[in-house]
Design a protein around this motif. Structure first.
Motif, PDB file in Angstrom:
ATOM      1  N   ALA A 154       0.675  -1.254  -0.061  1.00 51.03           N
ATOM      2  CA  ALA A 154       0.007   0.007   0.080  1.00 51.03           C
ATOM      3  C   ALA A 154       0.844   1.267   0.050  1.00 51.03           C
ATOM      4  O   ALA A 154       0.522   2.111  -0.805  1.00 51.03           O
ATOM      5  N   MET A 155       1.800   1.296   0.789  1.00 44.88           N
ATOM      6  CA  MET A 155       2.952   2.268   0.700  1.00 44.88           C
ATOM      7  C   MET A 155       3.532   2.481  -0.664  1.00 44.88           C
ATOM      8  O   MET A 155       3.610   3.742  -1.015  1.00 44.88           O
ATOM      9  N   ARG A 162       0.856   4.360  -2.826  1.00 48.09           N
ATOM     10  CA  ARG A 162       0.915   5.572  -2.411  1.00 48.09           C
ATOM     11  C   ARG A 162       1.837   6.560  -2.918  1.00 48.09           C
ATOM     12  O   ARG A 162       1.689   7.758  -3.436  1.00 48.09           O
ATOM     13  N   SER A 163       3.174   5.992  -2.851  1.00 45.02           N
ATOM     14  CA  SER A 163       4.200   6.770  -3.146  1.00 45.02           C
ATOM     15  C   SER A 163       4.396   6.978  -4.871  1.00 45.02           C
ATOM     16  O   SER A 163       4.932   7.811  -5.406  1.00 45.02           O
ATOM     17  N   TYR A 171      -0.992   7.182  -6.068  1.00 47.09           N
ATOM     18  CA  TYR A 171      -2.548   6.804  -6.063  1.00 47.09           C
ATOM     19  C   TYR A 171      -2.790   6.396  -4.557  1.00 47.09           C
ATOM     20  O   TYR A 171      -1.959   5.793  -3.856  1.00 47.09           O
ATOM     21  N   ASP A 172      -4.171   6.563  -4.259  1.00 47.72           N
ATOM     22  CA  ASP A 172      -4.449   5.905  -3.099  1.00 47.72           C
ATOM     23  C   ASP A 172      -4.667   4.406  -3.106  1.00 47.72           C
ATOM     24  O   ASP A 172      -5.117   3.773  -3.847  1.00 47.72           O
ATOM     25  N   ALA A 173      -4.070   3.888  -1.780  1.00 51.25           N
ATOM     26  CA  ALA A 173      -4.123   2.709  -1.448  1.00 51.25           C
ATOM     27  C   ALA A 173      -4.415   2.269  -0.028  1.00 51.25           C
ATOM     28  O   ALA A 173      -3.883   3.081   0.658  1.00 51.25           O
ATOM     29  N   ARG A 174      -5.264   1.547   0.269  1.00 52.26           N
ATOM     30  CA  ARG A 174      -5.348   1.305   1.857  1.00 52.26           C
ATOM     31  C   ARG A 174      -5.275  -0.310   1.921  1.00 52.26           C
ATOM     32  O   ARG A 174      -5.786  -1.020   1.274  1.00 52.26           O
ATOM     33  N   ALA A 230     -10.134   4.437  -4.225  1.00 52.23           N
ATOM     34  CA  ALA A 230      -8.948   3.865  -3.774  1.00 52.23           C
ATOM     35  C   ALA A 230      -8.773   2.337  -4.282  1.00 52.23           C
ATOM     36  O   ALA A 230      -9.370   1.849  -4.591  1.00 52.23           O
ATOM     37  N   THR A 251       9.770   3.443   0.154  1.00 55.52           N
ATOM     38  CA  THR A 251       9.454   4.629  -0.054  1.00 55.52           C
ATOM     39  C   THR A 251       9.990   5.662   0.936  1.00 55.52           C
ATOM     40  O   THR A 251       9.921   5.387   2.202  1.00 55.52           O
ATOM     41  N   ALA A 308       3.243   6.258   4.120  1.00 56.61           N
ATOM     42  CA  ALA A 308       1.875   6.552   4.518  1.00 56.61           C
ATOM     43  C   ALA A 308       2.046   6.408   5.757  1.00 56.61           C
ATOM     44  O   ALA A 308       2.171   5.171   6.241  1.00 56.61           O
ATOM     45  N   GLU A 360      -0.257   3.217   6.872  1.00 56.10           N
ATOM     46  CA  GLU A 360       0.228   1.773   6.481  1.00 56.10           C
ATOM     47  C   GLU A 360       1.460   1.651   7.320  1.00 56.10           C
ATOM     48  O   GLU A 360       1.870   0.554   7.558  1.00 56.10           O
TER      49      GLU A 360
END
Lengths: 426, 426
Positions: free
Chosen positions: A82-83, A86-87, A90-93, A129, B58, B62, B65
């Motif tokens: 997910a990190m 996001r880097s 894009y949104d990720a959870r 997301a 990264t 985030a 995360e």
């Protein structure tokens, strides 16, 4: 807009570099306008390392605690994935099995999915997301505890999410190009299968094919989920596993199928022969009840015609080698009660199975099989058949010759040799 | 029957052997007829390893995360610890922060505890089990996400559980014998403190003493939790941190106290001097608002009397070195608006603080301090005081000489040198 579930195994997320590569791939799918849900396994050997740690602490780890321990593995990989997404902007959870709504029974280490309530995933998707879900793990409402699904767990997670979310396809990413007509490490001219029915896939997986776990295939079949097994190392189209009653849009149902989809081998089984069993009604039932009580997973069973002179017969069956000792012990203890003469144990056997949907309408498959084996000088020790499968047992050390001969005999050989990668994830 | 909360840091559970040792220790407390709840940190360097992994993926992970990732650490240690206890024949169950009812706000990486609802722990205790709780982690009801408490998190978990469960004592196990009058690595004749008030402990922790985190001490003080800081490597009695208004049963409140509880040092700070500040009302407020907006954590502030000739003064303050750059940048940007002359930055300072409850009623403490420093040839650059503490700033390279001189001057030296172990856990 399509909803795509993608599953990445441990070898696809083995280190930070791999995770970044997978993240890019996921983002590409998202950028093509798809909603994406990802099920991910633990990184590389993490699960084995955690198991080793548990066994350093105690020879028999408490199942509840073992599940608590092992689920740390996917927690690490999903958070990192997910990190990484996001880097890329894009949104990720990430979501644990519990957060993703993977509700199971309370059977630690081998929990069954009883419900999937992916409300939080749906919310995340609605907000644009990408949802990353821990494979292999669930949550028992009954015990309020964390569970794991056991072998093939991450594949099953992906399929279950695809079913619950009504996904258009479930992509299983692995380190090989798809399902092959046989193991390319043994059969150099094995071909990648473009399309295979879930029923055939089920028989292949049950006969030793390793890429997809039988449990995930069963789940997909029951819930009409179309699978796409493909490599995470290239962009080639892999193998589509589909229900012929529900062909993907625009596909012809009249396409020509090869008679045999693939040839699987299995060296993990042993054979037990119960010699001199009284040939009276109910004896087989008694025997297999005893075996079943040891939780041994019996596969093939063969009973010979009894010799008229003695009124006795021999019953042979195969089972995983790991289950051999306890089955032998249980049967020995029951020898007097049942009245058989002796037990034979043989763990030097190999199983070979040919699987093909078209077998139903094509006679002559068994003749071709037996002839190919005969010509290769392979002795057949047991035979068993299903509607779309024929399995035989032979010596373990002749199984590679056997599968090559059979692969050629059914016209499955490719013109070129396949490229082979390493092992696959959980 | 007493209820005892025990906290074990990362160095106490660094490997399988340590975990088994800690398990035995927990079981001993349980067998003595106590109910036991354990808060445990991640094994050894696990948290740092996970952080490294995140930074490989990264540069700016985030926060949501990162919390998901880091909480895998305690999940591993708590599951192994529960297994180890079970293998000794005692019931033990591990609980995540969420399962243990550690409810926090949604501030990832530095979440504040807003509620503790330890219903499942109480249930486990009632059923005779030992409850093992993941330190450092919580759950936000608001975002439904996993959080971490930030620095000192595991100590704070233990204290919060002790408060919520009404525990009789909260034992903080570490790799040193307790709280010392000074750092035994620097002051060889430092003595273990038997008893210290929470107020003194607060000042010591705030002045650089590392064994207990200031946040946990604050929480303990606010909720009347008595702490016992002790070694997990021996059975010696450690240091009791107590509220004098609420002395442990049977204790005399008239016991003689030493004037000084301990001497702490801190080399992590830098000093910023704002030179030539117009000595008009409101300037200091402006300055420190600018610094506060960078989230820098200002510690000591000293303003000199302004020179009558110029109407200008110098203001010096200390802050963590890590916060230095951003404070300097923010102040530089505001130079024209405020009208100061220049900025000086000095990261070669050392802070020394003497702390003692009896300072309230004993005059002469500052005189003794300054004289000891003078005799040791140590120059004092800044002075600041609270009701029970005097802090001074000097050169970093003279701080060790300074603390030894002060320790001796206040009669704190032990007859024997202390035995020193390695670092402490999170």
């Amino acid at each position: 807009m399509s909803l795509i579930v993608q599953k990445f195994g441990g070898s696809s997320v083995a280190d930070a570099e791999s995770i970044k590569r997978v993240a890019k791939r996921i983002v590409e799918t998202h950028r093509e306008g798809n909603e994406v849900v990802v099920a991910v396994s633990a990184m590389g050997d993490t699960t084995d390392d955690l198991l080793d740690l548990a066994h350093e602490v105690t020879p028999i780890p408490a199942p509840r605690e073992l599940d608590m321990l092992l689920t740390a593995g996917e927690r690490i990989s999903m958070a990192l994935l997910a990190m990484a997404i996001r880097s890329l902007g894009y949104d990720a959870r990430s979501f644990t099995g519990s957060q993703a709504g993977m509700i199971t029974d309370a059977q630690h280490g081998a929990a069954r999915i009883v419900d999937v309530t992916p409300g939080r995933l749906r919310e995340a998707l609605d907000e644009g997301a990408i949802a990353i879900v821990a494979g292999f793990q669930g949550f028992s409402r009954e015990s309020r505890d964390i569970t794991t699904l056991g072998r093939g767990g991450s594949d099953t997670t992906a399929v279950a999410l695809a079913a619950a979310l009504g996904a258009d396809i479930c992509e299983i990413y692995t380190d090989v190009d798809g399902i092959f007509t046989s193991d390319p490490r043994i059969v150099k001219r094995a071909r990648k299968i473009d399309r295979i029915t879930s029923e055939e896939m089920l028989e292949l997986a049950g006969s030793g094919a390793k890429v997809l776990h039988i449990r995930a295939v069963e789940y997909a079949r029951r819930h009409n989920v179309t699978l796409h097994v493909r490599s995470s190392f290239n962009y080639n189209v892999g193998t589509i596993v589909y229900d012929p009653q529900k062909l993907p849009e625009g596909e012809e149902s009249t396409m020509e199928e090869s008679i045999i989809a693939g040839v699987a081998t299995d060296l993990s089984q042993a054979k037990i022969t119960v010699v001199g069993v009284p040939d009276v009604p109910g004896v087989a039932a008694k025997l297999f009840k005893i075996v079943a009580n040891t939780n041994a997973n019996v596969d093939m069973i063969v009973q010979n015609v009894s010799a008229a002179s003695t009124g006795r017969t021999d019953i042979s069956f195969t089972l995983p080698k790991d289950d051999g000792q306890k089955a032998i012990t249980a049967l020995s203890n029951a020898q007097d009660g049942i009245g058989f003469e002796s037990l034979q144990y043989d763990d030097q056997i190999g199983k070979l199975a040919v699987v093909g949907n078209a077998m139903r309408t094509n006679s002559g498959v068994s003749a071709t099989l037996f002839e190919a084996l005969y010509e290769a000088g392979i002795n057949i020790e047991m035979i068993s058949t299903s509607e779309i499968r024929i399995s035989i047992v032979t010596r373990a050390d002749s199984i590679n010759d056997a599968v090559r001969a059979v692969h050629t005999a059914f016209g499955l050989d490719a013109e070129d040799e396949a490229v082979v990668h390493g092992g696959t994830g959980r």
